[in-house]
Design a protein around this motif. Sequence first.
Motif, PDB file in Angstrom:
ATOM      1  N   ASP A   1       0.864  -1.191   0.000  1.00 53.32           N
ATOM      2  CA  ASP A   1       0.000   0.000   0.000  1.00 53.32           C
ATOM      3  C   ASP A   1       0.893   1.232   0.000  1.00 53.32           C
ATOM      4  O   ASP A   1       1.664   1.456   0.946  1.00 53.32           O
ATOM      5  CB  ASP A   1      -0.908  -0.032   1.237  1.00 53.32           C
TER       6      ASP A   1
ATOM      7  N   THR B   1       1.307   5.416  -0.578  1.00 56.08           N
ATOM      8  CA  THR B   1       0.697   6.744  -0.624  1.00 56.08           C
ATOM      9  C   THR B   1       1.811   7.765  -0.772  1.00 56.08           C
ATOM     10  O   THR B   1       2.726   7.813   0.062  1.00 56.08           O
ATOM     11  CB  THR B   1      -0.113   7.047   0.643  1.00 56.08           C
TER      12      THR B   1
ATOM     13  N   ASP C   1      -3.115   7.431  -3.348  1.00 58.96           N
ATOM     14  CA  ASP C   1      -3.146   6.276  -2.439  1.00 58.96           C
ATOM     15  C   ASP C   1      -3.632   5.057  -3.217  1.00 58.96           C
ATOM     16  O   ASP C   1      -4.751   5.069  -3.760  1.00 58.96           O
ATOM     17  CB  ASP C   1      -4.101   6.627  -1.285  1.00 58.96           C
TER      18      ASP C   1
ATOM     19  N   GLU D   1     -11.188   0.697  -1.161  1.00 59.72           N
ATOM     20  CA  GLU D   1     -10.091  -0.187  -0.748  1.00 59.72           C
ATOM     21  C   GLU D   1     -10.567  -1.349   0.105  1.00 59.72           C
ATOM     22  O   GLU D   1     -10.158  -1.514   1.255  1.00 59.72           O
ATOM     23  CB  GLU D   1      -9.018   0.619  -0.021  1.00 59.72           C
TER      24      GLU D   1
ATOM     25  N   GLU E   1      -6.652  -1.215  -3.671  1.00 59.81           N
ATOM     26  CA  GLU E   1      -7.078   0.175  -3.455  1.00 59.81           C
ATOM     27  C   GLU E   1      -6.801   1.026  -4.687  1.00 59.81           C
ATOM     28  O   GLU E   1      -5.702   0.997  -5.244  1.00 59.81           O
ATOM     29  CB  GLU E   1      -6.313   0.780  -2.266  1.00 59.81           C
TER      30      GLU E   1
HETATM   31 CO    CO Z   1      -3.630   3.021   1.053  1.00 59.57          CO
END
Ligand code: CO
Length: 267
Positions: free
Chosen positions: A101, A103, A112, A208, A239
Amino acid sequence: MTTTIKTAADIEGMRLACRLASEVLDYLTPHIKPGITTDAIDKLAHDYIVNVQQAIPAPLNYAPSGYTPYPKSICTSVNHQVCHGIPNDRPLKNGDIVNCDVTVIKNGWHGDTSRMFVVGDGSIAAKRLCTLTYDAMWHGIAKVRPGARLGDIGHAIQTFVENNGFSVVREFCGHGIGQRFHEEPQVLHYGRPGTLQELSAGMTFTIEPMVNAGRREIKQLGDGWTVVTKDHSLSAQWEHTVLVTETGYEVLTVSAGSPPPPAFVGA
Ligand code: CO
Ligand code: MF3
Ligand code: CO
Protein backbone atom coordinates in the motif's frame (compact mmCIF):
# COMPACT_ATOMS: atom_id res chain seq x y z
CA MET A 1 -14.82 19.03 8.13
CA THR A 2 -16.89 18.46 5.05
CA THR A 3 -16.16 16.73 1.78
CA THR A 4 -13.90 18.85 -0.45
CA ILE A 5 -14.76 19.39 -4.13
CA LYS A 6 -11.66 19.58 -6.28
CA THR A 7 -11.23 22.27 -8.96
CA ALA A 8 -9.75 21.54 -12.37
CA ALA A 9 -6.33 22.63 -11.07
CA ASP A 10 -6.70 20.46 -7.95
CA ILE A 11 -7.55 17.48 -10.16
CA GLU A 12 -4.34 17.99 -12.16
CA GLY A 13 -2.45 17.81 -8.86
CA MET A 14 -4.31 14.66 -7.84
CA ARG A 15 -3.71 13.01 -11.24
CA LEU A 16 0.04 13.45 -10.87
CA ALA A 17 0.26 12.26 -7.25
CA CYS A 18 -1.95 9.27 -8.02
CA ARG A 19 0.01 8.26 -11.13
CA LEU A 20 3.23 8.42 -9.13
CA ALA A 21 1.77 6.18 -6.40
CA SER A 22 0.80 3.62 -9.04
CA GLU A 23 4.25 3.87 -10.66
CA VAL A 24 5.84 2.95 -7.32
CA LEU A 25 3.88 -0.32 -7.44
CA ASP A 26 5.03 -0.86 -11.04
CA TYR A 27 8.61 -0.33 -9.89
CA LEU A 28 8.25 -2.78 -6.99
CA THR A 29 6.55 -5.55 -8.99
CA PRO A 30 9.62 -7.38 -10.41
CA HIS A 31 11.27 -7.36 -6.96
CA ILE A 32 8.45 -9.16 -5.15
CA LYS A 33 9.81 -12.69 -5.24
CA PRO A 34 10.62 -15.39 -2.65
CA GLY A 35 13.49 -14.31 -0.38
CA ILE A 36 13.00 -10.53 -0.42
CA THR A 37 12.14 -8.97 2.93
CA THR A 38 9.36 -6.46 3.33
CA ASP A 39 12.01 -4.07 4.74
CA ALA A 40 13.86 -4.32 1.42
CA ILE A 41 10.61 -3.60 -0.47
CA ASP A 42 10.04 -0.59 1.81
CA LYS A 43 13.54 0.73 1.13
CA LEU A 44 13.13 0.32 -2.63
CA ALA A 45 9.85 2.26 -2.45
CA HIS A 46 11.23 4.94 -0.14
CA ASP A 47 14.28 5.63 -2.28
CA TYR A 48 12.24 5.67 -5.50
CA ILE A 49 9.66 8.08 -4.08
CA VAL A 50 12.22 10.43 -2.56
CA ASN A 51 15.04 10.34 -5.12
CA VAL A 52 13.34 9.60 -8.44
CA GLN A 53 9.85 11.04 -7.98
CA GLN A 54 10.95 13.84 -5.65
CA ALA A 55 7.86 13.16 -3.63
CA ILE A 56 7.10 12.28 -0.01
CA PRO A 57 6.02 8.85 1.33
CA ALA A 58 2.90 9.84 3.27
CA PRO A 59 2.90 6.93 5.76
CA LEU A 60 6.35 7.75 7.22
CA ASN A 61 5.73 9.23 10.69
CA TYR A 62 2.00 9.50 9.95
CA ALA A 63 0.29 9.69 13.35
CA PRO A 64 -3.49 9.91 13.39
CA SER A 65 -4.89 10.52 16.87
CA GLY A 66 -4.67 7.38 18.98
CA TYR A 67 -1.79 5.96 16.92
CA THR A 68 1.98 6.02 17.38
CA PRO A 69 3.85 7.49 14.37
CA TYR A 70 3.99 4.94 11.54
CA PRO A 71 7.65 3.88 11.25
CA LYS A 72 7.98 2.98 7.53
CA SER A 73 7.29 4.44 4.09
CA ILE A 74 4.76 1.87 2.82
CA CYS A 75 2.48 -0.77 4.37
CA THR A 76 3.12 -4.46 3.60
CA SER A 77 0.42 -6.85 4.79
CA VAL A 78 1.25 -10.56 4.42
CA ASN A 79 -1.19 -13.51 4.40
CA HIS A 80 -3.54 -13.13 7.41
CA GLN A 81 -2.50 -9.51 7.90
CA VAL A 82 -5.46 -7.37 6.85
CA CYS A 83 -3.85 -3.92 6.58
CA HIS A 84 -1.20 -1.59 7.99
CA GLY A 85 1.43 -4.35 8.19
CA ILE A 86 4.83 -2.86 9.09
CA PRO A 87 7.74 -3.91 6.89
CA ASN A 88 10.25 -6.14 8.72
CA ASP A 89 13.27 -8.39 8.17
CA ARG A 90 11.33 -11.61 7.46
CA PRO A 91 11.85 -12.90 3.89
CA LEU A 92 8.74 -13.55 1.81
CA LYS A 93 8.35 -17.20 0.93
CA ASN A 94 6.86 -19.07 -2.00
CA GLY A 95 3.05 -18.99 -1.80
CA ASP A 96 2.76 -15.91 0.42
CA ILE A 97 0.38 -13.16 -0.62
CA VAL A 98 1.32 -9.57 0.18
CA ASN A 99 -0.46 -6.25 -0.16
CA CYS A 100 1.78 -3.27 -0.82
CA ASP A 101 0.00 0.00 0.00
CA VAL A 102 1.67 3.14 -1.32
CA THR A 103 0.70 6.74 -0.62
CA VAL A 104 2.77 9.59 -2.05
CA ILE A 105 2.50 13.33 -1.57
CA LYS A 106 3.48 15.39 -4.63
CA ASN A 107 3.09 19.17 -4.66
CA GLY A 108 0.85 18.85 -1.61
CA TRP A 109 -1.54 16.28 -3.15
CA HIS A 110 -1.97 12.67 -1.99
CA GLY A 111 -2.26 9.57 -4.19
CA ASP A 112 -3.15 6.28 -2.44
CA THR A 113 -3.20 2.83 -4.04
CA SER A 114 -2.46 -0.79 -3.21
CA ARG A 115 -2.19 -4.09 -5.03
CA MET A 116 -1.90 -7.75 -4.07
CA PHE A 117 1.14 -9.76 -5.09
CA VAL A 118 1.35 -13.54 -5.08
CA VAL A 119 4.90 -14.56 -4.18
CA GLY A 120 6.11 -17.31 -6.50
CA ASP A 121 3.44 -19.95 -7.07
CA GLY A 122 0.34 -19.25 -5.01
CA SER A 123 -2.32 -21.78 -4.10
CA ILE A 124 -5.58 -21.78 -6.06
CA ALA A 125 -7.31 -20.47 -2.93
CA ALA A 126 -4.86 -17.58 -2.46
CA LYS A 127 -5.09 -16.54 -6.11
CA ARG A 128 -8.88 -16.74 -6.01
CA LEU A 129 -9.03 -14.48 -2.94
CA CYS A 130 -6.77 -11.89 -4.62
CA THR A 131 -8.78 -11.91 -7.86
CA LEU A 132 -12.11 -11.81 -6.08
CA THR A 133 -10.98 -8.82 -3.99
CA TYR A 134 -9.82 -7.01 -7.13
CA ASP A 135 -13.22 -7.61 -8.72
CA ALA A 136 -14.92 -6.46 -5.49
CA MET A 137 -13.07 -3.13 -5.65
CA TRP A 138 -14.20 -2.71 -9.25
CA HIS A 139 -17.82 -3.54 -8.41
CA GLY A 140 -17.61 -0.53 -6.09
CA ILE A 141 -15.84 1.71 -8.60
CA ALA A 142 -18.44 0.90 -11.27
CA LYS A 143 -21.15 2.51 -9.10
CA VAL A 144 -19.39 5.90 -8.99
CA ARG A 145 -21.23 8.74 -10.74
CA PRO A 146 -22.89 12.01 -9.68
CA GLY A 147 -26.19 11.27 -7.94
CA ALA A 148 -25.18 7.80 -6.75
CA ARG A 149 -24.79 7.35 -3.01
CA LEU A 150 -21.98 5.95 -0.89
CA GLY A 151 -24.30 3.12 0.18
CA ASP A 152 -24.50 2.00 -3.45
CA ILE A 153 -20.74 1.44 -3.48
CA GLY A 154 -20.71 -0.44 -0.18
CA HIS A 155 -23.67 -2.58 -1.16
CA ALA A 156 -22.14 -3.60 -4.49
CA ILE A 157 -18.93 -4.68 -2.79
CA GLN A 158 -20.60 -6.49 0.09
CA THR A 159 -23.09 -8.46 -1.99
CA PHE A 160 -20.43 -9.57 -4.48
CA VAL A 161 -18.05 -10.69 -1.72
CA GLU A 162 -20.65 -12.44 0.43
CA ASN A 163 -22.33 -14.14 -2.55
CA ASN A 164 -18.94 -15.73 -3.18
CA GLY A 165 -18.58 -16.96 0.39
CA PHE A 166 -16.01 -14.45 1.62
CA SER A 167 -16.36 -11.67 4.21
CA VAL A 168 -15.83 -7.89 4.24
CA VAL A 169 -13.86 -6.20 7.02
CA ARG A 170 -16.02 -3.50 8.64
CA GLU A 171 -13.58 -1.58 10.84
CA PHE A 172 -11.60 0.09 8.03
CA CYS A 173 -12.95 1.95 5.03
CA GLY A 174 -12.07 4.06 2.03
CA HIS A 175 -11.76 7.80 2.51
CA GLY A 176 -11.80 11.18 0.88
CA ILE A 177 -8.30 12.25 -0.14
CA GLY A 178 -6.63 15.40 -1.41
CA GLN A 179 -4.37 17.83 0.40
CA ARG A 180 -4.95 15.58 3.41
CA PHE A 181 -4.33 11.82 3.53
CA HIS A 182 -7.69 10.96 5.11
CA GLU A 183 -10.58 13.36 4.45
CA GLU A 184 -14.32 13.01 4.57
CA PRO A 185 -16.27 11.07 3.53
CA GLN A 186 -15.78 7.57 4.90
CA VAL A 187 -16.36 5.05 2.11
CA LEU A 188 -17.74 1.89 3.72
CA HIS A 189 -17.32 -1.41 1.86
CA TYR A 190 -20.73 -2.66 2.99
CA GLY A 191 -24.15 -1.07 3.20
CA ARG A 192 -27.55 -0.51 1.65
CA PRO A 193 -28.29 1.02 -1.75
CA GLY A 194 -29.70 4.54 -1.78
CA THR A 195 -28.26 5.41 1.65
CA LEU A 196 -25.55 7.78 2.87
CA GLN A 197 -23.96 10.73 1.10
CA GLU A 198 -24.77 11.57 -2.53
CA LEU A 199 -21.74 11.76 -4.83
CA SER A 200 -20.96 14.93 -6.80
CA ALA A 201 -18.48 15.73 -9.54
CA GLY A 202 -15.11 16.81 -8.16
CA MET A 203 -15.08 14.48 -5.16
CA THR A 204 -11.97 12.30 -4.83
CA PHE A 205 -11.91 9.26 -2.56
CA THR A 206 -10.45 5.80 -2.25
CA ILE A 207 -12.18 2.44 -2.55
CA GLU A 208 -10.09 -0.19 -0.75
CA PRO A 209 -12.02 -3.28 0.34
CA MET A 210 -10.39 -5.76 2.71
CA VAL A 211 -11.76 -9.26 2.11
CA ASN A 212 -11.19 -12.27 4.37
CA ALA A 213 -11.33 -15.89 3.26
CA GLY A 214 -12.81 -16.75 6.66
CA ARG A 215 -14.73 -14.68 9.19
CA ARG A 216 -14.78 -10.89 9.07
CA GLU A 217 -13.51 -10.26 12.62
CA ILE A 218 -10.09 -8.69 13.06
CA LYS A 219 -7.71 -7.80 15.85
CA GLN A 220 -4.98 -5.22 16.26
CA LEU A 221 -1.46 -6.38 17.13
CA GLY A 222 0.62 -4.94 19.96
CA ASP A 223 2.74 -2.88 17.56
CA GLY A 224 -0.17 -0.44 17.42
CA TRP A 225 -0.66 -0.76 13.64
CA THR A 226 -0.80 -4.28 12.20
CA VAL A 227 -4.33 -5.63 11.77
CA VAL A 228 -4.85 -9.40 11.38
CA THR A 229 -7.81 -11.74 10.95
CA LYS A 230 -9.01 -13.14 14.26
CA ASP A 231 -9.35 -16.64 12.77
CA HIS A 232 -5.96 -16.37 10.98
CA SER A 233 -7.64 -16.80 7.60
CA LEU A 234 -6.05 -15.14 4.56
CA SER A 235 -6.98 -11.54 3.79
CA ALA A 236 -6.60 -9.44 0.65
CA GLN A 237 -7.02 -5.78 -0.29
CA TRP A 238 -6.83 -3.61 -3.39
CA GLU A 239 -7.08 0.18 -3.45
CA HIS A 240 -7.64 2.86 -6.07
CA THR A 241 -8.14 6.60 -5.72
CA VAL A 242 -11.06 7.72 -7.92
CA LEU A 243 -12.51 11.03 -9.09
CA VAL A 244 -16.25 11.57 -9.57
CA THR A 245 -16.61 13.09 -13.06
CA GLU A 246 -19.67 14.74 -14.67
CA THR A 247 -20.62 11.42 -16.26
CA GLY A 248 -19.15 8.75 -13.99
CA TYR A 249 -15.68 8.16 -12.66
CA GLU A 250 -12.01 8.41 -13.49
CA VAL A 251 -9.57 6.07 -11.76
CA LEU A 252 -6.64 8.32 -10.86
CA THR A 253 -4.15 5.74 -9.59
CA VAL A 254 -3.25 4.36 -13.00
CA SER A 255 0.09 3.76 -14.70
CA ALA A 256 1.62 1.53 -17.36
CA GLY A 257 1.62 -1.47 -15.01
CA SER A 258 -1.91 -1.17 -13.65
CA PRO A 259 -3.89 -4.38 -14.09
CA PRO A 260 -6.75 -3.84 -16.56
CA PRO A 261 -10.32 -3.48 -15.26
CA PRO A 262 -12.25 -6.79 -15.10
CA ALA A 263 -14.31 -7.72 -18.14
CA PHE A 264 -17.61 -6.86 -16.42
CA VAL A 265 -16.67 -3.18 -16.18
CA GLY A 266 -18.30 -1.12 -18.91
CA ALA A 267 -20.30 -4.12 -20.02
CO1 CO B 1 -3.63 3.02 1.05
N1 MF3 C 1 -2.63 3.71 2.94
C1 MF3 C 1 -3.54 3.40 4.00
C2 MF3 C 1 -4.91 3.73 3.47
O1 MF3 C 1 -5.23 3.24 2.46
C3 MF3 C 1 -3.26 4.12 5.25
C4 MF3 C 1 -2.00 3.73 5.89
S1 MF3 C 1 -1.76 4.66 7.28
C5 MF3 C 1 -0.18 4.25 7.65
O2 MF3 C 1 -5.67 4.52 3.94
F1 MF3 C 1 0.23 5.10 8.51
F2 MF3 C 1 -0.17 3.02 8.08
F3 MF3 C 1 0.54 4.32 6.55
CO1 CO D 1 -6.47 4.66 1.57
